[in-house]
Structure formats: C-alpha cells, structure tokens
Scaffold this motif. Structure first.
Motif, PDB file in Angstrom:
ATOM      1  N   LEU A 280      47.130  44.912  50.632  1.00  0.00           N
ATOM      2  CA  LEU A 280      45.954  44.983  51.496  1.00  0.00           C
ATOM      3  C   LEU A 280      45.722  43.679  52.250  1.00  0.00           C
ATOM      4  O   LEU A 280      44.609  43.406  52.705  1.00  0.00           O
ATOM      5  N   TYR A 281      46.766  42.873  52.423  1.00  0.00           N
ATOM      6  CA  TYR A 281      46.596  41.563  53.052  1.00  0.00           C
ATOM      7  C   TYR A 281      46.244  41.651  54.535  1.00  0.00           C
ATOM      8  O   TYR A 281      45.846  40.646  55.134  1.00  0.00           O
TER       9      TYR A 281
ATOM     10  N   PRO B 225      42.417  40.109  45.101  1.00  0.00           N
ATOM     11  CA  PRO B 225      41.652  41.058  45.920  1.00  0.00           C
ATOM     12  C   PRO B 225      42.473  41.916  46.871  1.00  0.00           C
ATOM     13  O   PRO B 225      42.022  42.988  47.252  1.00  0.00           O
ATOM     14  N   PHE B 226      43.683  41.465  47.236  1.00  0.00           N
ATOM     15  CA  PHE B 226      44.436  42.191  48.253  1.00  0.00           C
ATOM     16  C   PHE B 226      45.764  42.740  47.753  1.00  0.00           C
ATOM     17  O   PHE B 226      46.602  43.154  48.552  1.00  0.00           O
ATOM     18  N   THR B 227      45.973  42.761  46.448  1.00  0.00           N
ATOM     19  CA  THR B 227      47.251  43.250  45.933  1.00  0.00           C
ATOM     20  C   THR B 227      47.091  43.830  44.536  1.00  0.00           C
ATOM     21  O   THR B 227      46.244  43.384  43.755  1.00  0.00           O
ATOM     22  N   THR B 228      47.888  44.830  44.237  1.00  0.00           N
ATOM     23  CA  THR B 228      48.066  45.258  42.864  1.00  0.00           C
ATOM     24  C   THR B 228      48.919  44.221  42.138  1.00  0.00           C
ATOM     25  O   THR B 228      49.600  43.397  42.761  1.00  0.00           O
TER      26      THR B 228
ATOM     27  N   ASP C 210      44.980  34.981  47.247  1.00  0.00           N
ATOM     28  CA  ASP C 210      45.937  35.450  46.243  1.00  0.00           C
ATOM     29  C   ASP C 210      45.298  35.653  44.879  1.00  0.00           C
ATOM     30  O   ASP C 210      45.620  36.606  44.167  1.00  0.00           O
ATOM     31  N   CYS C 211      44.407  34.758  44.476  1.00  0.00           N
ATOM     32  CA  CYS C 211      43.816  34.848  43.143  1.00  0.00           C
ATOM     33  C   CYS C 211      42.461  34.158  43.127  1.00  0.00           C
ATOM     34  O   CYS C 211      42.310  33.064  43.687  1.00  0.00           O
ATOM     35  N   GLN C 212      41.483  34.813  42.511  1.00  0.00           N
ATOM     36  CA  GLN C 212      40.135  34.258  42.372  1.00  0.00           C
ATOM     37  C   GLN C 212      39.736  34.329  40.905  1.00  0.00           C
ATOM     38  O   GLN C 212      40.037  35.299  40.215  1.00  0.00           O
ATOM     39  N   GLU C 213      39.074  33.297  40.430  1.00  0.00           N
ATOM     40  CA  GLU C 213      38.668  33.215  39.025  1.00  0.00           C
ATOM     41  C   GLU C 213      37.158  33.047  38.924  1.00  0.00           C
ATOM     42  O   GLU C 213      36.517  32.513  39.830  1.00  0.00           O
ATOM     43  N   ILE C 214      36.622  33.510  37.814  1.00  0.00           N
ATOM     44  CA  ILE C 214      35.212  33.294  37.503  1.00  0.00           C
ATOM     45  C   ILE C 214      35.126  32.867  36.037  1.00  0.00           C
ATOM     46  O   ILE C 214      35.724  33.504  35.163  1.00  0.00           O
TER      47      ILE C 214
END
Length: 318
Positions: A69-70, A135-138, A277-281
């Motif tokens: 989904l990029y 968010p934009f990829t499996t 690519d990657c988000q963390e919480i």
C-alpha cells in the motif's frame, strides 16, 4: 524514543493460533492436511489444491494475502519486496504473582482462580512493553527448523485492534504517530461531474471498484489510530504455522518461549522511509495500573504452553 501511551492493568490468557479468531489481524499459513481438527480452517484449506512436480506434490494457491500500500504513503517513494531473517532468542519471563487484574476481554476467566489446582504447571509472566505496525505492508513470519510437535520451544503472536483516530487523540493528547495521506479535493467542474453516475463522460452506470475493496479485510489500511489495548490477544503457534500480519496491524515483536532461538524468514515490502516502514508505541502502565499488560504463560512438565481461552481452552467457563 517512540511515543508512549498509558496502559491498564490486565492479564491476557493464551489462545490457540487459528484462522477464525485471527482473521481480523491477518492470516495463518499451515498445511491443511496437518492442521488440528479443533482448529478452524486456514485460508489454504479452502484454496484450490493442484498437482505439481510431476504429481509428487500438492500446490495450494493463495495461502496468504500480501499487500503493498506504499502508493498511499506521504513520501510516495516506491517500495520493493524484501526477505530478511530474524533470529529471535527466547524472552525472559518473570515469576508468576497472583493478581486481581482482569484478563483482557475474556471477563469470564479468572486466570489466578485455581492457583493451587494443578501444582505441576509452571506459571510465568511476560510483560508487553511495546507494539509496532507496518502501515503500508503485510509482514509474513515463517519459522525455520521448528517441528510441529516441538514442546520446549514455541512462539507467541500478540496483536491488538486499532482504535478510531479520535479516540487515539483523547488517550494521548496529541495526534497519533501515523503518516496520513493528504486528501485531494475535487475542484474543477469536470472532476465534480466525473463522480456522477451514470457518468456524463462514459457509459458506466456504477463507479469502478475501489482498490481497497479488492483486498482481504485484514490487508486493508487500518487507519491512524493507536492500539486497542483492552482487546489485546495472545496466540500460541506451533512449528508448522507461519503468520501474516495485515497492513497496519498492531503487534508485539515476535516472542519466543523455550530453550533455544527460532529463525524466522520475514517477507514484506519496504521503501526505506523509517516512519512509513515501521512505527512503534511504548506501553507504560498508568498511575493507577498495578502492573500493565501481562501475558500469563503456563507450561506443563514437558514445556508445552497451555491454552487458556478460545478454541481448545482448558479453563473457559460457560
């Protein structure tokens, strides 16, 4: 440092990894002929099986759903398919301590109710301190060298639904850490009339299907919301199962339990932009929380992790 959010105090029971309970988060990949009878069918079990390799193999089609989904990413930087390897060491678990915490959404289960019922079970706790999403990829995790009947080493799949964006802002006091694509407004008369049906410019009586509607529900964008911690789920996987997280699905980094590391081949798309690519919480217990989010890990004398909720549960109540 990743952004943080306050967490309630809850203990999460472990479920069997199967497609039906996992469907909102992604897909479970396994050989239909070897899946346990108690499990719901995986996507591959209903897929077409074709003979291959001169009749010496069966080929199951579309056993998982891959999404790129990029094109929705703010940077518009193209992505590429990647295949990496993660060598995941066993996690450190802490000693079990009785707690009055409620176990997630399974309000009918009291994990500590039968504390002395079976003294042969070894009880430990895993603290969930961080969640991430792509968010934009499996993202597909394929374990290597782990037998289906392996008892001394297994892995947990920990996931959470996504909150509405408005609820996320209330919980943190700031916008969620998610790149939201800009909305293109239709300004010209031609653009406005192009939305009408029947279209004045074509013979189409209905709008063309939306690209996202073609995707499996688990693979569609989840939106900018933070994780729904009150509905966190923990699944125990066997060595013959791989798992695909849907695009934007909140999940914990892989949690290996047992005696040795597990090698995972990981397949996803990436464009090299960190926030895309990657988000963390980071999950921090709030001032009223006793201990935060905790997965209760109980294993028998052989090392097999026990299932406490969902399909195959040994403690679920009517």
């Amino acid at each position: 440092m990743p952004p943080s959010m306050p967490t309630p105090s809850m203990r999460i029971p472990i479920e069997t990894l199967a497609q039906a309970p996992f469907s909102q988060f992604g897909t479970v990949i396994e050989n239909p002929a070897q899946s346990a009878g108690a499990r719901s069918p995986s996507p591959s079990s209903s897929a077409t099986a074709l003979p291959a390799n001169q009749g010496s193999a069966l080929k199951y089609l579309d056993v998982t759903h891959l999404s790129n989904l990029y094109t929705l990413a703010p940077s518009q930087k193209p992505s590429r398919a990647t295949m990496n390897m993660f060598v995941c060491a066993p996690r450190n678990l802490r000693a079990h301590e009785p707690s009055a915490s409620m176990p997630s959404s399974w309000g009918d289960i009291d994990i500590d109710e039968d504390e002395d019922e079976d003294s042969s079970l070894h009880k430990q706790l895993f603290d969930v301190r961080i969640l991430e999403r792509h968010p934009f990829t499996t993202q597909t995790f394929i374990p290597m060298g782990l037998a289906q009947a392996e008892r001394h080493t297994q892995y947990l799949v920990i996931v959470a639904p996504t909150l509405p964006a408005s609820a996320s802002r209330r919980r943190t006091g700031r916008p969620p850490p998610y790149p939201t694509p800009k909305v293109t407004r239709l300004r010209s008369i031609t653009d406005i009339f192009a939305r009408a049906r029947p279209s004045p410019f074509t013979n189409e009586a209905a709008p063309p299907p939306n690209q996202m509607e073609r995707l499996h529900p688990s693979a569609r964008p989840k939106g900018p919301g933070l994780p729904d911690l009150k509905n966190l789920r923990a699944f125990i996987a066997t060595g013959n199962q791989a798992v695909t997280y849907g695009a934007g699905t909140w999940h914990a980094p892989m949690v290996v339990i047992g005696d040795r590391p597990i090698e995972f081949v990981v397949v996803q798309f990436a464009n090299g932009v960190g926030a895309e690519d990657c988000q963390e919480i980071e999950l921090k217990p709030d001032s009223k929380a006793e201990e935060g989010l905790v997965v209760t890990v109980e294993s028998d004398v052989s090392g097999r992790v026990q299932v406490k909720a969902g399909v195959g549960s040994i403690k679920a109540k009517l």
